[in-house]
Design an enzyme around this catalytic site. Structure first.
Site, PDB file in Angstrom:
ATOM      1  N   ASN A   9       0.778  -0.950   0.064  1.00  0.00           N
ATOM      2  CA  ASN A   9      -0.039   0.029   0.158  1.00  0.00           C
ATOM      3  C   ASN A   9       0.692   1.298   0.062  1.00  0.00           C
ATOM      4  O   ASN A   9       1.615   1.618   1.013  1.00  0.00           O
ATOM      5  CB  ASN A   9      -0.934   0.021   1.353  1.00  0.00           C
ATOM      6  CG  ASN A   9      -1.618   1.168   1.428  1.00  0.00           C
ATOM      7  OD1 ASN A   9      -1.811   2.029   0.468  1.00  0.00           O
ATOM      8  ND2 ASN A   9      -2.422   1.167   2.571  1.00  0.00           N
ATOM      9  N   LYS A  11       0.161   4.483  -0.216  1.00  0.00           N
ATOM     10  CA  LYS A  11      -0.382   5.357   0.444  1.00  0.00           C
ATOM     11  C   LYS A  11      -0.463   6.531  -0.389  1.00  0.00           C
ATOM     12  O   LYS A  11      -0.461   6.633  -1.619  1.00  0.00           O
ATOM     13  CB  LYS A  11       0.021   5.367   1.925  1.00  0.00           C
ATOM     14  CG  LYS A  11      -0.126   4.382   2.645  1.00  0.00           C
ATOM     15  CD  LYS A  11      -0.058   4.558   4.295  1.00  0.00           C
ATOM     16  CE  LYS A  11      -0.132   3.038   4.858  1.00  0.00           C
ATOM     17  NZ  LYS A  11       0.013   3.114   6.312  1.00  0.00           N
ATOM     18  N   HIS A  94      -9.440   0.772   5.368  1.00  0.00           N
ATOM     19  CA  HIS A  94      -8.248   1.072   6.022  1.00  0.00           C
ATOM     20  C   HIS A  94      -8.491   1.870   7.220  1.00  0.00           C
ATOM     21  O   HIS A  94      -9.175   2.945   7.296  1.00  0.00           O
ATOM     22  CB  HIS A  94      -7.182   1.633   5.307  1.00  0.00           C
ATOM     23  CG  HIS A  94      -5.639   1.620   5.418  1.00  0.00           C
ATOM     24  ND1 HIS A  94      -5.297   2.621   6.464  1.00  0.00           N
ATOM     25  CD2 HIS A  94      -4.817   0.821   5.234  1.00  0.00           C
ATOM     26  CE1 HIS A  94      -3.915   2.355   6.701  1.00  0.00           C
ATOM     27  NE2 HIS A  94      -3.610   1.233   5.903  1.00  0.00           N
ATOM     28  N   GLU A  96      -6.721   4.429   8.277  1.00  0.00           N
ATOM     29  CA  GLU A  96      -6.543   5.882   7.965  1.00  0.00           C
ATOM     30  C   GLU A  96      -7.700   6.396   7.255  1.00  0.00           C
ATOM     31  O   GLU A  96      -8.436   7.493   7.689  1.00  0.00           O
ATOM     32  CB  GLU A  96      -5.481   6.223   6.920  1.00  0.00           C
ATOM     33  CG  GLU A  96      -3.906   5.791   7.790  1.00  0.00           C
ATOM     34  CD  GLU A  96      -2.890   5.143   6.959  1.00  0.00           C
ATOM     35  OE1 GLU A  96      -2.856   5.451   5.774  1.00  0.00           O
ATOM     36  OE2 GLU A  96      -2.009   4.709   7.631  1.00  0.00           O
ATOM     37  N   GLU A 166      -4.972  -5.247  10.527  1.00  0.00           N
ATOM     38  CA  GLU A 166      -3.941  -4.215  10.733  1.00  0.00           C
ATOM     39  C   GLU A 166      -4.369  -3.317  12.178  1.00  0.00           C
ATOM     40  O   GLU A 166      -5.199  -2.397  12.108  1.00  0.00           O
ATOM     41  CB  GLU A 166      -4.111  -2.814   9.720  1.00  0.00           C
ATOM     42  CG  GLU A 166      -3.760  -3.673   8.370  1.00  0.00           C
ATOM     43  CD  GLU A 166      -3.328  -2.681   7.454  1.00  0.00           C
ATOM     44  OE1 GLU A 166      -2.157  -3.015   6.934  1.00  0.00           O
ATOM     45  OE2 GLU A 166      -3.782  -1.578   7.343  1.00  0.00           O
ATOM     46  N   GLY A 172       2.763   2.001  10.940  1.00  0.00           N
ATOM     47  CA  GLY A 172       3.662   3.251  10.866  1.00  0.00           C
ATOM     48  C   GLY A 172       4.456   3.533  12.260  1.00  0.00           C
ATOM     49  O   GLY A 172       5.067   4.560  12.361  1.00  0.00           O
ATOM     50  N   SER A 212       3.759  -2.189  10.345  1.00  0.00           N
ATOM     51  CA  SER A 212       4.995  -2.484  10.490  1.00  0.00           C
ATOM     52  C   SER A 212       5.745  -3.756  10.087  1.00  0.00           C
ATOM     53  O   SER A 212       6.434  -4.285  10.835  1.00  0.00           O
ATOM     54  CB  SER A 212       5.477  -2.081  11.846  1.00  0.00           C
ATOM     55  OG  SER A 212       5.029  -0.905  12.158  1.00  0.00           O
TER      56      SER A 212
HETATM   57  P1  13P Z   1       3.175   0.190   7.742  1.00  0.00           P
HETATM   58  O1  13P Z   1       3.807  -1.045   7.134  1.00  0.00           O
HETATM   59  O2  13P Z   1       3.913   1.328   7.494  1.00  0.00           O
HETATM   60  O3  13P Z   1       3.085  -0.013   9.178  1.00  0.00           O
HETATM   61  O4  13P Z   1       1.720   0.276   7.085  1.00  0.00           O
HETATM   62  C1  13P Z   1       0.913  -0.732   7.205  1.00  0.00           C
HETATM   63  C2  13P Z   1      -0.317  -0.327   6.540  1.00  0.00           C
HETATM   64  O5  13P Z   1      -1.332   0.555   6.972  1.00  0.00           O
HETATM   65  C3  13P Z   1      -0.554  -0.874   5.161  1.00  0.00           C
HETATM   66  O6  13P Z   1      -1.945  -0.548   4.670  1.00  0.00           O
END
Ligand code: 13P
Length: 249
Positions: A9, A11, A94, A96, A166, A172, A212
């Site tokens: 992803n 982002k 997601h 976010e 997740e 992150g 992560s």
């Molecule tokens: P990270 O791998 O940066 O923690 O992000 C995970 C994520 O949100 C993938 O959709």
């Protein structure tokens, strides 16, 4: 036997030139990869990435879509527009989207059903906040998000749905859920699918872990019985960090 499914992803990162470079590097370096792969670039990058990965073993994903097919929805992107660009999969729910942009389960469910109806595959993300975990509510939160996210999805269509667990506190942050903690939630969620759709659907559904994921923890996570792949954020932004995850052994 479930196939591992490793997704990147991207982002809100990358320009078209950067996206093209990354996509080309992944096509070259994953062509002998044994798992199922996907990249999800931002909307403005899809048209650039689509021809580069076409015919490869990497699927094209989008990171979101509108809950309506078309119409007066300023700033939104339709599944029809995504399909027109060659998008095969859409990531929905997601964290976010849920927590920063306040999408609720009903809205996410509407998108899930629309995407499936329009022939796209779906990666439905679920996961608890840190305080929900500390209050002992991680399972309940993931169950609710799964049940409500899939409301009205027919058994036939479930084969086109992947779940991604997740935990929000692991995204992150550099904090990964331990393989044991992640596997426990995956097993629980598989049980939720069993209750809703029966044993064989529960055995078939792919449940990715995200939060992560890095080259040095991917293999331990993937070794767990109920962890069937990864949804990778930060480490998906460079071929040098994504390829070792995608080719974990
Ligand atoms: P990270 O791998 O940066 O923690 O992000 C995970 C994520 O949100 C993938 O959709």
């Amino acid at each position: 036997m479930r196939n591992y499914y490793i997704a990147g992803n991207w982002k809100m990162h990358k320009t078209r030139a950067e996206a093209a470079d990354l996509a080309a590097a992944l096509v070259a370096r994953l062509k002998d990869g044994k798992h199922k792969y996907l990249v999800a670039p931002g909307f403005t990058l899809l048209e650039t990435v689509a021809p580069i990965i076409k015919g490869s073993n990497i699927l094209l994903g989008a990171q979101n879509c509108a809950p309506e097919e078309q119409g007066a929805h300023t700033g939104e992107t339709s599944v029809l527009q995504l399909k027109d660009l060659g998008v095969q999969v859409v990531i929905l729910g997601h964290s976010e989207r849920r927590h920063v942009y306040k999408e609720d389960d009903a809205l996410i469910n509407k998108k899930v059903k629309l995407a499936l109806r329009q022939g796209l595959d779906v990666i439905l993300c679920i996961g608890e906040l840190l305080e929900e975990r500390e209050e002992g509510r991680a399972e309940q939160v993931c169950e609710t998000q799964t049940v409500k996210g899939l409301e009205g999805v027919q058994a036939d269509d479930l084969s086109r749905v992947t779940l991604a667990y997740e935990p929000v506190w692991a995204i992150g942050t550099g904090k990964t859920a331990t393989p044991e903690d992640a596997d426990a939630i995956h097993a629980y969620v598989r049980g939720v699918i069993r209750k809703l759709y029966g044993e064989s659907a529960a055995q078939r559904i792919i449940i990715q872990y995200g939060g992560s994921v890095k080259a040095d923890n991917a293999a331990q996570l993937m070794a767990k019985e109920n962890i069937d792949g990864a949804l990778v954020g930060g480490a998906a932004l460079k071929a040098d960090s994504f390829v070792p995850i995608a080719k974990f052994s």
